[in-house]
Motif scaffolding. Structure first.
Motif, PDB file in Angstrom:
ATOM      1  N   ALA A  68      21.310 -10.700 -61.666  1.00 20.45           N
ATOM      2  CA  ALA A  68      22.329 -11.737 -61.861  1.00 20.45           C
ATOM      3  C   ALA A  68      22.273 -12.751 -60.719  1.00 20.45           C
ATOM      4  CB  ALA A  68      23.720 -11.101 -61.946  1.00 20.45           C
ATOM      5  N   HIS A  69      22.056 -12.273 -59.507  1.00 17.39           N
ATOM      6  CA  HIS A  69      21.974 -13.157 -58.349  1.00 17.39           C
ATOM      7  C   HIS A  69      20.751 -14.069 -58.467  1.00 17.39           C
ATOM      8  CE1 HIS A  69      21.507 -13.817 -53.802  1.00 17.39           C
ATOM      9  NE2 HIS A  69      22.573 -14.483 -54.176  1.00 17.39           N
ATOM     10  N   ALA A  70      19.621 -13.501 -58.902  1.00 12.47           N
ATOM     11  CA  ALA A  70      18.410 -14.296 -59.075  1.00 12.47           C
ATOM     12  C   ALA A  70      18.621 -15.382 -60.131  1.00 12.47           C
ATOM     13  CB  ALA A  70      17.234 -13.396 -59.462  1.00 12.47           C
ATOM     14  N   LEU A  80      18.473 -19.371 -59.512  1.00 13.71           N
ATOM     15  CA  LEU A  80      17.624 -20.207 -60.356  1.00 13.71           C
ATOM     16  C   LEU A  80      18.429 -21.364 -60.943  1.00 13.71           C
ATOM     17  CD1 LEU A  80      14.815 -20.544 -61.614  1.00 13.71           C
ATOM     18  CD2 LEU A  80      15.581 -19.098 -63.493  1.00 13.71           C
ATOM     19  N   ARG A  81      19.640 -21.048 -61.403  1.00 15.74           N
ATOM     20  CA  ARG A  81      20.524 -22.077 -61.955  1.00 15.74           C
ATOM     21  C   ARG A  81      20.843 -23.141 -60.909  1.00 15.74           C
ATOM     22  NH1 ARG A  81      25.615 -23.513 -62.135  1.00 15.74           N
ATOM     23  NH2 ARG A  81      26.465 -21.838 -60.897  1.00 15.74           N
ATOM     24  N   LEU A  82      20.984 -22.709 -59.651  1.00 22.30           N
ATOM     25  CA  LEU A  82      21.309 -23.635 -58.570  1.00 22.30           C
ATOM     26  C   LEU A  82      20.073 -24.323 -57.998  1.00 22.30           C
ATOM     27  CD1 LEU A  82      23.913 -21.430 -56.677  1.00 22.30           C
ATOM     28  CD2 LEU A  82      24.386 -23.435 -58.100  1.00 22.30           C
TER      29      LEU A  82
END
Length: 125
Positions: free
Chosen positions: A12-14, A18-20
């Motif tokens: 989830a952090h990855a 990626l989204r950011l």
């Protein structure tokens, strides 16, 4: 269970990184500050009571973990390694957290003595 949860969090952090548009690197830590910088150990100590509610201290969780392992008959050397203690004596000093140890020892010794008496009676008879 903890490893599975950490893997889910890492995925989830990855995705969030990626989204950011932040590239993932092996240097990223599991627990970070809001700006994704490394969390200092004392910071974690201070947030545990807020996270768990009440006045639970991080160090008391280590004691509880050790007590549960010892009460579950996990070998003390395994507990020592998990806690990172330099000697088994340090680990066994935690036995004061398990007041029922004496109550469990008496029936165990009694059983051994009764078995020895019964064996002797069988050998003689």
């Amino acid at each position: 269970m903890a490893v599975e949860e950490l893997r889910r969090w890492r995925a989830a952090h990855a995705e969030e990184l990626l989204r950011l548009g932040v590239p993932w690197t092996a240097e990223l830590h599991v627990v970070t500050q809001a700006d994704d910088s490394r969390l200092q150990p004392q910071s974690l100590t201070h947030v545990v009571p807020d996270f768990l509610g009440g006045d639970v201290a991080l160090h008391s969780l280590r004691h509880r973990h050790a007590s549960h392992m010892l009460a579950s008959n996990i070998h003390p050397k395994v507990v020592q390694k998990r806690l990172g203690h330099s000697s088994i004596a340090i680990t066994m000093d935690l036995s004061h957290l398990m007041p029922n140890m004496q109550g469990e020892a008496a029936p165990a010794v009694d059983g051994v003595l009764r078995a020895a008496i019964n064996k002797r009676a069988d050998d003689v008879g």
